[in-house]
Design a protein around this motif. Structure first.
Motif, PDB file in Angstrom:
ATOM      1  N   SER A 139       1.329   4.323  -0.093  1.00  0.00           N
ATOM      2  CA  SER A 139       0.348   3.405  -0.682  1.00  0.00           C
ATOM      3  C   SER A 139       0.677   3.076  -2.129  1.00  0.00           C
ATOM      4  CB  SER A 139      -1.062   4.008  -0.584  1.00  0.00           C
ATOM      5  OG  SER A 139      -1.156   5.209  -1.329  1.00  0.00           O
ATOM      6  N   VAL A 140       1.185   4.054  -2.877  1.00  0.00           N
ATOM      7  CA  VAL A 140       1.578   3.786  -4.267  1.00  0.00           C
ATOM      8  C   VAL A 140       2.719   2.765  -4.300  1.00  0.00           C
ATOM      9  CG1 VAL A 140       2.674   4.789  -6.305  1.00  0.00           C
ATOM     10  CG2 VAL A 140       0.799   5.997  -5.198  1.00  0.00           C
ATOM     11  N   THR A 153      -4.601   7.432  -1.624  1.00  0.00           N
ATOM     12  CA  THR A 153      -3.966   6.648  -0.557  1.00  0.00           C
ATOM     13  C   THR A 153      -4.844   5.500  -0.103  1.00  0.00           C
ATOM     14  OG1 THR A 153      -2.746   8.593   0.230  1.00  0.00           O
ATOM     15  CG2 THR A 153      -3.004   6.755   1.770  1.00  0.00           C
ATOM     16  N   ASN A 154      -6.080   5.809   0.268  1.00  0.00           N
ATOM     17  CA  ASN A 154      -6.954   4.765   0.809  1.00  0.00           C
ATOM     18  C   ASN A 154      -7.352   3.751  -0.251  1.00  0.00           C
ATOM     19  OD1 ASN A 154      -8.203   3.984   3.334  1.00  0.00           O
ATOM     20  ND2 ASN A 154     -10.162   4.308   2.319  1.00  0.00           N
ATOM     21  N   THR A 155      -7.548   4.204  -1.486  1.00  0.00           N
ATOM     22  CA  THR A 155      -7.919   3.278  -2.552  1.00  0.00           C
ATOM     23  C   THR A 155      -6.792   2.287  -2.839  1.00  0.00           C
ATOM     24  OG1 THR A 155      -9.341   4.945  -3.577  1.00  0.00           O
ATOM     25  CG2 THR A 155      -8.665   3.104  -4.945  1.00  0.00           C
ATOM     26  N   LEU A 156      -5.574   2.788  -2.986  1.00  0.00           N
ATOM     27  CA  LEU A 156      -4.456   1.901  -3.307  1.00  0.00           C
ATOM     28  C   LEU A 156      -4.108   0.990  -2.138  1.00  0.00           C
ATOM     29  CD1 LEU A 156      -2.074   4.175  -5.409  1.00  0.00           C
ATOM     30  CD2 LEU A 156      -3.700   2.451  -6.181  1.00  0.00           C
ATOM     31  N   TYR A 157      -4.279   1.478  -0.916  1.00  0.00           N
ATOM     32  CA  TYR A 157      -4.029   0.594   0.229  1.00  0.00           C
ATOM     33  C   TYR A 157      -5.026  -0.566   0.239  1.00  0.00           C
ATOM     34  CZ  TYR A 157      -4.164  -1.210   4.970  1.00  0.00           C
ATOM     35  OH  TYR A 157      -4.185  -2.052   6.051  1.00  0.00           O
ATOM     36  N   ILE A 205       1.744  -3.129  10.294  1.00  0.00           N
ATOM     37  CA  ILE A 205       2.680  -2.159  10.871  1.00  0.00           C
ATOM     38  C   ILE A 205       2.798  -0.953   9.932  1.00  0.00           C
ATOM     39  CG2 ILE A 205       5.009  -1.803  11.738  1.00  0.00           C
ATOM     40  CD1 ILE A 205       3.368  -3.836  13.321  1.00  0.00           C
ATOM     41  N   MET A 206       2.829  -1.218   8.630  1.00  0.00           N
ATOM     42  CA  MET A 206       2.896  -0.135   7.651  1.00  0.00           C
ATOM     43  C   MET A 206       1.663   0.771   7.745  1.00  0.00           C
ATOM     44  SD  MET A 206       2.616  -0.340   3.509  1.00  0.00           S
ATOM     45  CE  MET A 206       0.833  -0.523   3.696  1.00  0.00           C
ATOM     46  N   PHE A 262       6.889  -4.241   3.010  1.00  0.00           N
ATOM     47  CA  PHE A 262       8.172  -3.754   3.503  1.00  0.00           C
ATOM     48  C   PHE A 262       8.590  -2.478   2.770  1.00  0.00           C
ATOM     49  CE2 PHE A 262      12.848  -3.652   3.508  1.00  0.00           C
ATOM     50  CZ  PHE A 262      13.077  -3.636   4.876  1.00  0.00           C
ATOM     51  N   ALA A 263       8.386  -2.448   1.459  1.00  0.00           N
ATOM     52  CA  ALA A 263       8.728  -1.248   0.691  1.00  0.00           C
ATOM     53  C   ALA A 263       7.890  -0.057   1.145  1.00  0.00           C
ATOM     54  CB  ALA A 263       8.535  -1.511  -0.802  1.00  0.00           C
ATOM     55  N   GLY A 264       6.590  -0.285   1.358  1.00  0.00           N
ATOM     56  CA  GLY A 264       5.732   0.786   1.843  1.00  0.00           C
ATOM     57  C   GLY A 264       6.135   1.255   3.231  1.00  0.00           C
ATOM     58  N   TRP A 265       6.525   0.325   4.089  1.00  0.00           N
ATOM     59  CA  TRP A 265       6.972   0.688   5.433  1.00  0.00           C
ATOM     60  C   TRP A 265       8.243   1.540   5.380  1.00  0.00           C
ATOM     61  CZ3 TRP A 265       6.895   1.773  10.276  1.00  0.00           C
ATOM     62  CH2 TRP A 265       8.046   1.686  11.060  1.00  0.00           C
TER      63      TRP A 265
END
Length: 502
Positions: free
Chosen positions: A403-404, A241-245, A382-383, A434-437
């Motif tokens: 995140s992916v 999660t953190n790496t991809l973000y 926001i995401m 937007f997709a991640g949100w």
């Protein structure tokens, strides 16, 4: 180590203009002030040392070096920060403070190892392509120093010692400015070398001060290094999660660096100055979202979350349901307030930038790329707030899916955006955020509906283990062995059978 929410509530409760300004300043200190100190130090050195009079090639080599140092030090720290934060939170909750130093040493070793694997080959390539060895060496020292700074900041942030972080950055950047002036004016060192070396020394000062403070806080060492490594195995979703973000925040830049629009700088550096500058402006436009979110979560949501946790431990069913409704109501309110307040701030900053920056030389294509990127980073922050709420509810699968989705959509749309007009170059960030949100919002809604199952049905009566499966013998009666008709496949099932026989 009182929570910052208590302090902010105490400041804002007086409800005067002065206390509101003090609260705003304190919120800025605990969130974004270190970044502005670094930016300010770089600008001051450039103005005092005549940076604009240098040749274009030297300036671009310096700016690309600093850019790469920051981006890749943040990226190589990303796989470890979230997992180590979780481990530290558990250690502090259990009050086993002697386990913090093992965590620090293991994480530092892993971070430095990964950073070296990434950095050394690039430095060798940089030297082979014609950059002087001393410049390469200074750049590498700066990169590793910043790795130490960002890594140690994690531990001080967990301890909520934000003021010390601010003071350390203030000292380090002050040292950088004074040293750069001394190197150029007294020792006649080249301006580029003086500025880069001064930044490196400043980062080293910050890193050493952080390390000394951590050592003063935590003096005992339990030697439980293996437990830290096991955390990475059991919480691998946090790593992803953190790496991809973090990668997603910069991967759109990498996409444009791979196009024909890029500029190649001596030493293997590539960049796209107009797009990179527009990205920096877009991040600055929305950076206050971090300040707003952290302060409001600490002031409001954390209390609701704590009340729900206490109700789960010893409250009635009705109390649990009421606390749950209030907690999710506060969550929705915080997301709406963050969106509303940040929108106002972003619009004001956007128009200020759009009016003033062209007069300062930042016009043309930069300002054509900037609006779409500003919108994208608005959604991105926001995401990320939604991801933090997923962490609160231990929804690691949902955070990883967010995140992916964010990183994947960002890189795919960014490749498409390279064929669009400059006005839409930032479409990748906007679409990916937007997709991640959408994914994060869907997971939070699902968590609200299934929270009781998540809280009360994830436990295990018997401790699971590895080993040889016990016999399926249930009991012995009158000398005859009785066995279960369908032997259980798990250790837990066999043990339950033995317990029934007893």
């Amino acid at each position: 180590m009182a929570g910052i929410g208590v302090r902010l509530n105490r400041i804002f409760s007086k409800n005067t203009i002065t206390t509101n300004l003090i609260g705003f300043g304190y919120s800025m200190v605990i969130t974004i002030a270190p970044m502005f100190l670094v930016i300010g130090a770089v600008i001051i050195m450039q103005q005092l040392l005549g940076y604009s009079k240098l040749d274009y090639a030297s300036r671009e080599l310096y700016s690309c070096t600093v850019l790469y140092i920051f981006i890749f030090s943040l990226t190589t720290a990303a796989p470890f920060n979230a997992v180590l934060s979780r481990y530290l939170s558990d250690v502090i909750y259990n009050e086993t403070y002697e386990d913090i130093l093992p965590c620090y040493y293991v994480g530092l070793m892993m971070n430095i190892l990964l950073s070296s694997i990434v950095g050394i080959p690039f430095c060798i390539r940089e030297y082979l392509l014609g950059v002087e060895l001393i410049f390469v060496f200074i750049s590498y020292l700066g990169y590793m120093s910043l790795v130490l700074v960002f890594y140690s900041m994690l531990y001080l942030s967990i301890c909520k010692d934000y003021k010390k972080i601010f003071v350390f950055f203030l000292i380090g950047m002050g040292v950088s400015i004074l040293l750069s002036l001394a190197l150029v004016w007294l020792f006649k060192v080249n301006v580029i070398y003086a500025m880069l070396l001064s930044l490196v020394v400043g980062f080293l000062v910050i890193g050493c001060l952080e390390l000394a403070l951590i050592k003063s806080y935590f003096r005992e060492n339990s030697g439980k290094y293996r437990e830290v490594l096991q955390y990475f195995k059991s919480h691998w979703q946090l790593t992803i999660t953190n790496t991809l973000y973090t990668v997603g925040m910069y991967i759109h830049n990498f996409v444009f660096w791979s196009t024909d629009m890029r500029m190649e700088v001596k030493g293997g550096f590539v960049c796209m100055p107009t797009y990179d500058m527009a990205t920096c402006l877009a991040m600055l436009t929305n950076i206050t979202a971090s300040m707003i979110f952290i302060s409001r979560v600490e002031m409001h949501f954390h209390e609701r979350y704590k009340a729900y946790s206490e109700a789960v431990i010893g409250g009635r069913g009705a109390d649990i349901q009421d606390a749950k409704k209030m907690m999710f109501g506060q969550l929705a309110e915080e997301l709406m307030n963050l969106t509303r307040l940040q929108f106002i701030v972003s619009v004001v900053v956007f128009f200020v930038f759009y009016i003033l920056l062209p007069k300062l030389g930042f016009g043309g294509q930069i300002m054509r790329i900037y609006p779409c990127l500003a919108a994208g980073y608005f959604i991105l922050f926001i995401m990320y707030a939604a991801i933090i709420f997923q962490y609160y509810f231990n929804d690691m699968t949902g955070a990883m899916m967010t995140s992916v989705t964010f990183c994947g959509v960002t890189v795919a749309v960014s490749f498409l955006a390279t064929h669009f007009s400059p006005l839409w170059y930032g479409a990748g960030v906007a679409a990916g955020s937007f997709a991640g949100w959408v994914v994060a919002y869907h997971r939070l809604r699902k968590m609200e509906k299934t929270l009781d199952v998540h809280i009360f049905c994830n436990g295990s009566i018997l401790k699971r283990g590895k080993g040889k499966k016990p016999s399926n013998l249930v009991y012995v009666k009158d000398g005859h062995e009785k066995t279960a008709k369908k032997p259980e496949a798990s250790d837990a099932g066999a043990r339950i059978g033995q317990m029934g026989g007893a």
